[in-house]
Design a protein around this motif. Structure first.
Motif, PDB file in Angstrom:
ATOM      1  N   THR A  37       0.289  -6.489  -1.657  1.00 26.00           N
ATOM      2  CA  THR A  37      -1.066  -6.398  -1.102  1.00 26.00           C
ATOM      3  C   THR A  37      -2.057  -6.265  -2.247  1.00 26.00           C
ATOM      4  O   THR A  37      -1.767  -5.606  -3.242  1.00 26.00           O
ATOM      5  CB  THR A  37      -1.217  -5.185  -0.160  1.00 26.00           C
ATOM      6  N   GLY A  86      -5.210  -1.014  -2.084  1.00 24.58           N
ATOM      7  CA  GLY A  86      -4.366   0.172  -1.971  1.00 24.58           C
ATOM      8  C   GLY A  86      -5.141   1.435  -2.285  1.00 24.58           C
ATOM      9  O   GLY A  86      -6.210   1.399  -2.894  1.00 24.58           O
ATOM     10  N   THR A  87      -4.596   2.569  -1.858  1.00 27.99           N
ATOM     11  CA  THR A  87      -5.245   3.867  -2.040  1.00 27.99           C
ATOM     12  C   THR A  87      -5.052   4.381  -3.458  1.00 27.99           C
ATOM     13  O   THR A  87      -3.961   4.326  -4.008  1.00 27.99           O
ATOM     14  CB  THR A  87      -4.660   4.890  -1.054  1.00 27.99           C
ATOM     15  N   LYS A 133       2.489   1.799  -3.521  1.00 25.81           N
ATOM     16  CA  LYS A 133       1.499   2.232  -4.510  1.00 25.81           C
ATOM     17  C   LYS A 133       1.183   3.713  -4.327  1.00 25.81           C
ATOM     18  O   LYS A 133       1.064   4.467  -5.303  1.00 25.81           O
ATOM     19  CB  LYS A 133       0.224   1.408  -4.385  1.00 25.81           C
ATOM     20  N   LEU A 134       1.056   4.127  -3.078  1.00 23.99           N
ATOM     21  CA  LEU A 134       0.788   5.532  -2.781  1.00 23.99           C
ATOM     22  C   LEU A 134       1.972   6.395  -3.210  1.00 23.99           C
ATOM     23  O   LEU A 134       1.803   7.436  -3.862  1.00 23.99           O
ATOM     24  CB  LEU A 134       0.519   5.703  -1.294  1.00 23.99           C
ATOM     25  N   GLU A 157       0.827  -1.207   0.000  1.00 26.48           N
ATOM     26  CA  GLU A 157       0.000   0.000   0.000  1.00 26.48           C
ATOM     27  C   GLU A 157       0.866   1.265   0.000  1.00 26.48           C
ATOM     28  O   GLU A 157       0.577   2.229  -0.704  1.00 26.48           O
ATOM     29  CB  GLU A 157      -0.947  -0.020   1.199  1.00 26.48           C
TER      30      GLU A 157
END
Length: 341
Positions: A269, A272-273, A249-250, A246
């Protein structure tokens, strides 16, 4: 086939956390298949996701011999296969497309709707022998070792596809590679070979040092990185995330320049955001990338043979696969491991 043993070793998945080397009957090739004596099989984080049930319910048949990065020698073929293949050194194209669907006809055989990938949907290469569709075999050029050929089928093919076909990396662009482990280190080399300015991002000093040795123009510890103030005075137009956590990805969405591309490769994961306003207002494209094509595999093997990419891989006996699974999970593997039967 009388000289080929009837029984062989195989590292089999029996369900979550049930993974071990057992003896099984050696398979025979069907009419359109080949029997490959495995010389090396790469250990991948995807195997860990299967063994430790981290795929969010993705169906994996049991029992199953894992291992989708395979290189070896053809020792027998089915009735419909050219017998001149026997004796050839080959790498195995893991997705093994059907050759008939529209994706295969378009040269996107890694997305084949009828695919049964080796080590994921059909028995793979953590074994003495493996049966492979004959059309999935790719010749290994001289100068490429068995271990290099094995990891090329994913650990080199995947970043090559992500950067070239999906990310459309162009010479002179600035690319950030997040996560410089087994795939990311190869991505650094590929990006440099394509003429990019490369920023390597990780949290492990040893991996960052390796990335520098293999051509990264700048190395950055992500814990000390402020996305609002990128580490270079040039726009980062492509970010490739080979971790998929996460946080990474952010970071990828925050780091990329306006109008840039983010390529998601890692699977740490499943969620994710998504920075909706950033992606829309700044026209940032977020792209998924999966594996690569058979033709691209032939290309990366050629690049290795020519010395333009040097995959980092260490070899260990197949019987030790259990301990290397645990060491990979603990983060104790710097680059890539290939198991040798």
């Amino acid at each position: 086939m009388a000289t080929i043993p009837a029984v062989m070793r195989a590292a089999r998945y029996f369900g979550p956390r049930e993974f071990r080397v057992v003896e099984v009957s050696r398979p025979d090739p069907g009419p359109a298949e080949s029997l490959v004596r495995v010389r090396a099989a790469g250990l991948c984080h995807s195997d860990l996701h299967i063994i430790f049930d981290e795929l969010g319910g993705y169906p994996i048949p049991t029992p199953l011999t894992l291992g989708h990065e395979i290189a070896g020698d053809v020792v027998a073929v089915g009735d419909a296969v050219d017998p001149s293949l026997i004796g050839q050194r080959v790498a195995v194209f893991g997705p093994a497309g059907c050759g008939q669907c529209r994706y295969c006809r378009e040269g996107r055989d890694h997305l084949c709707i009828a695919s049964r990938p080796l080590g994921l949907a059909r028995d793979g290469g953590y074994a003495d022998y493996v049966v492979v569709p004959a059309h999935a075999l790719v010749p290994v050029p001289n100068g490429v070792s068995d271990a290099e050929a094995a990891v090329a089928t994913d650990a080199v093919l995947t970043p090559f596809h992500a950067l070239t076909r999906v990310g459309q990396l162009r010479p002179g662009e600035t690319v950030a590679i997040i996560g410089v482990g087994g795939l990311g280190l190869n991505a650094v080399q590929i990006a440099k070979a394509l003429g990019a300015f490369v920023i390597a991002v990780d949290v492990v000093p040893a991996k960052l040092e390796l990335a520098k040795q293999y051509g990264a123009d700048r190395v950055v510890d992500s814990r000390q990185l402020d996305p609002a103030h990128p580490p270079v005075d040039r726009p980062i137009t492509l970010v490739a995330d080979f971790v998929g956590a996460e946080a990474t990805k952010l970071l990828a969405q925050q780091l990329v320049a306006r109008g840039g591309r983010v390529v998601m490769v890692g699977l740490a994961t499943p969620g994710g955001t998504m920075l909706g306003l950033r992606l829309i207002a700044d026209e940032v494209a977020v792209l998924g990338s999966f594996w690569g094509t058979r033709q691209e595999l032939a290309t990366v093997l050629d690049l290795i043979a020519r010395g333009l990419i040097r995959p980092q891989v260490e070899t260990h006996p197949l019987d030790e696969i259990g301990q290397w699974v645990e060491r990979l999970r603990a983060g104790e593997v710097t680059s890539r491991v290939a198991l040798v039967p």
